[in-house]
Scaffold this motif. Structure first.
Motif, PDB file in Angstrom:
ATOM      1  N   LEU A   1       0.851  -1.184   0.000  1.00  0.00           N
ATOM      2  CA  LEU A   1       0.000   0.000   0.000  1.00  0.00           C
ATOM      3  C   LEU A   1       0.890   1.238   0.000  1.00  0.00           C
ATOM      4  O   LEU A   1       1.691   1.440   0.909  1.00  0.00           O
ATOM      5  CB  LEU A   1      -0.906   0.015   1.230  1.00  0.00           C
ATOM      6  N   SER A   2       0.763   2.049  -1.022  1.00  0.00           N
ATOM      7  CA  SER A   2       1.607   3.232  -1.174  1.00  0.00           C
ATOM      8  C   SER A   2       0.876   4.252  -2.033  1.00  0.00           C
ATOM      9  O   SER A   2      -0.162   3.953  -2.631  1.00  0.00           O
ATOM     10  CB  SER A   2       2.934   2.865  -1.854  1.00  0.00           C
ATOM     11  N   GLU A   3       1.424   5.455  -2.107  1.00  0.00           N
ATOM     12  CA  GLU A   3       0.829   6.474  -2.972  1.00  0.00           C
ATOM     13  C   GLU A   3       0.879   6.034  -4.435  1.00  0.00           C
ATOM     14  O   GLU A   3      -0.048   6.300  -5.213  1.00  0.00           O
ATOM     15  CB  GLU A   3       1.544   7.814  -2.780  1.00  0.00           C
TER      16      GLU A   3
ATOM     17  N   MET B   1      -0.289   8.218   5.355  1.00  0.00           N
ATOM     18  CA  MET B   1      -0.040   8.033   3.933  1.00  0.00           C
ATOM     19  C   MET B   1      -1.285   8.358   3.111  1.00  0.00           C
ATOM     20  O   MET B   1      -1.219   9.001   2.065  1.00  0.00           O
ATOM     21  CB  MET B   1       0.427   6.602   3.677  1.00  0.00           C
ATOM     22  N   LEU B   2      -2.449   7.914   3.601  1.00  0.00           N
ATOM     23  CA  LEU B   2      -3.699   8.196   2.885  1.00  0.00           C
ATOM     24  C   LEU B   2      -3.968   9.697   2.833  1.00  0.00           C
ATOM     25  O   LEU B   2      -4.419  10.230   1.813  1.00  0.00           O
ATOM     26  CB  LEU B   2      -4.863   7.472   3.562  1.00  0.00           C
ATOM     27  N   GLY B   3      -3.674  10.385   3.931  1.00  0.00           N
ATOM     28  CA  GLY B   3      -3.866  11.829   3.956  1.00  0.00           C
ATOM     29  C   GLY B   3      -2.899  12.554   3.049  1.00  0.00           C
ATOM     30  O   GLY B   3      -3.256  13.544   2.400  1.00  0.00           O
ATOM     31  N   ASP B   4      -1.669  12.093   2.994  1.00  0.00           N
ATOM     32  CA  ASP B   4      -0.667  12.718   2.120  1.00  0.00           C
ATOM     33  C   ASP B   4      -1.064  12.569   0.654  1.00  0.00           C
ATOM     34  O   ASP B   4      -0.813  13.458  -0.158  1.00  0.00           O
ATOM     35  CB  ASP B   4       0.707  12.082   2.344  1.00  0.00           C
TER      36      ASP B   4
ATOM     37  N   LYS C   1      -8.418  11.220  -3.986  1.00  0.00           N
ATOM     38  CA  LYS C   1      -9.720  10.596  -4.249  1.00  0.00           C
ATOM     39  C   LYS C   1     -10.325  10.192  -2.911  1.00  0.00           C
ATOM     40  O   LYS C   1      -9.604  10.054  -1.914  1.00  0.00           O
ATOM     41  CB  LYS C   1      -9.515   9.368  -5.152  1.00  0.00           C
ATOM     42  N   THR C   2     -11.614  10.019  -2.884  1.00  0.00           N
ATOM     43  CA  THR C   2     -12.282   9.633  -1.638  1.00  0.00           C
ATOM     44  C   THR C   2     -11.724   8.320  -1.099  1.00  0.00           C
ATOM     45  O   THR C   2     -11.660   7.317  -1.813  1.00  0.00           O
ATOM     46  CB  THR C   2     -13.797   9.492  -1.860  1.00  0.00           C
ATOM     47  N   VAL C   3     -11.327   8.342   0.181  1.00  0.00           N
ATOM     48  CA  VAL C   3     -10.788   7.162   0.852  1.00  0.00           C
ATOM     49  C   VAL C   3     -11.481   7.028   2.205  1.00  0.00           C
ATOM     50  O   VAL C   3     -11.631   8.000   2.937  1.00  0.00           O
ATOM     51  CB  VAL C   3      -9.270   7.266   1.080  1.00  0.00           C
TER      52      VAL C   3
ATOM     53  N   LEU D   1      -3.979  13.401  10.751  1.00  0.00           N
ATOM     54  CA  LEU D   1      -3.082  12.679   9.851  1.00  0.00           C
ATOM     55  C   LEU D   1      -3.657  12.602   8.443  1.00  0.00           C
ATOM     56  O   LEU D   1      -2.921  12.651   7.455  1.00  0.00           O
ATOM     57  CB  LEU D   1      -2.829  11.267  10.389  1.00  0.00           C
ATOM     58  N   GLY D   2      -4.979  12.483   8.370  1.00  0.00           N
ATOM     59  CA  GLY D   2      -5.645  12.398   7.073  1.00  0.00           C
ATOM     60  C   GLY D   2      -5.894  13.745   6.436  1.00  0.00           C
ATOM     61  O   GLY D   2      -6.449  13.811   5.333  1.00  0.00           O
ATOM     62  N   LYS D   3      -5.522  14.809   7.146  1.00  0.00           N
ATOM     63  CA  LYS D   3      -5.663  16.174   6.621  1.00  0.00           C
ATOM     64  C   LYS D   3      -7.090  16.476   6.197  1.00  0.00           C
ATOM     65  O   LYS D   3      -7.341  17.207   5.229  1.00  0.00           O
ATOM     66  CB  LYS D   3      -4.689  16.391   5.457  1.00  0.00           C
ATOM     67  N   GLY D   4      -8.041  15.888   6.942  1.00  0.00           N
ATOM     68  CA  GLY D   4      -9.446  16.125   6.679  1.00  0.00           C
ATOM     69  C   GLY D   4      -9.980  15.447   5.442  1.00  0.00           C
ATOM     70  O   GLY D   4     -11.147  15.624   5.094  1.00  0.00           O
TER      71      GLY D   4
END
Length: 263
Positions: free
Chosen positions: A164-166, A200-203, A207-209, A227-230
């Motif tokens: 799992l990565s960007e 990582m998901l926030g960075d 797309k919607t996660v 961490l998810g930056k909203g």
């Protein structure tokens, strides 16, 4: 950040389980909560509260003697809240439209798009073409091994070779509308979130996660929001009062509304 509800169905009943405990053998799972209500009860409640985008997950394999009763519960939930819920668990091109026709806004896939631990491009394109990119969610649920988070399939029992990565999110985003990510090692344990995964998901944030796994307090929600930056939505399972936990649904919804006002 939005709240995305869940309806997990195992052996024909709405449950909350410890994610890493799920086994096909004997249809075993360590249970945190078994509901006395059926799936339609939760679907109608979510509709009444105006909560959209939740996931209905079938936790039995198709060879299980419980699969049909689990499938019936899933269809019951979807038909009780048309276009309000997503369906996942054993989704293939052959059965995807059954769940769409039952009322699912999206279908969720993982195992079908992998073969022998690698992405099967043919399968990925086929499921996209059957349901359309706009109605496809890809589940990139993961478990930690050798210091990295590997995507897992087959009800979280098998490790793939994909991390799992960007870069992974970029690749799959060409085929789907949203992502669902269970941090399986903390799923159902109510011991806190996987901070590396959430960060990582926030960075990435393209797309919607929706993140699921370990949320058991409002401090966890605050950390996920930070961490998810909203940008990362949250699912709460065992810790929610609907499933025997201490976090009240109304307070969760108020928290989410506050987080959106900040943004």
């Amino acid at each position: 950040m939005e709240f995305r509800p869940c309806i997990d169905i195992h052996n024909g009943k709405v449950k909350q389980i410890v994610g890493g405990s799920l086994l096909d053998e004997s249809d075993f799972a360590k249970e945190n909560f078994v509901s006395g209500f059926d799936s339609a009860f939760y679907a109608k409640l979510y509709e009444k509260k105006g909560i959209r985008g939740g996931h209905v997950i079938l936790l039995n394999g198709k060879d299980s003697p419980y699969y049909e009763s689990t499938r019936e519960q899933a269809v019951r939930a979807l038909s009780s809240y048309p276009m309000g819920l997503q369906a996942g668990g054993g989704i293939t091109p052959e059965n995807a439209m059954e769940f769409i026709h039952a009322g699912a806004s999206h279908v969720i896939v993982t195992s079908y798009v992998f073969r022998d631990g690698k992405v099967d491009i043919g399968h990925l394109k086929k499921i996209r073409d059957v349901v359309s990119k706009e109605r496809l969610v890809i589940d990139l649920s993961c478990r930690k091994k050798d210091g990295k988070y590997f995507i897992v399939t087959d009800r979280w029992q098998k490790f793939t070779q994909m991390i799992l990565s960007e870069k992974t999110l970029d690749f799959f985003s060409e085929y789907c509308d949203e992502f669902l990510v269970h941090a399986v090692d903390v799923e159902g344990k109510a011991e806190g979130i996987e901070e590396e995964v959430a960060g990582m998901l926030g960075d990435w944030g393209k797309k919607t996660v929706t993140y699921a796994g370990g949320i058991h307090s409002f401090q966890d929600l605050e950390l996920l929001d930070k961490l998810g930056k909203g940008k990362v939505n949250a699912t709460i399972g065992s810790a929610l009062d609907l499933f025997g936990g201490n976090m009240k649904l109304e307070e969760v919804l108020s928290f989410m509304e506050g987080s959106r006002r900040v943004l």
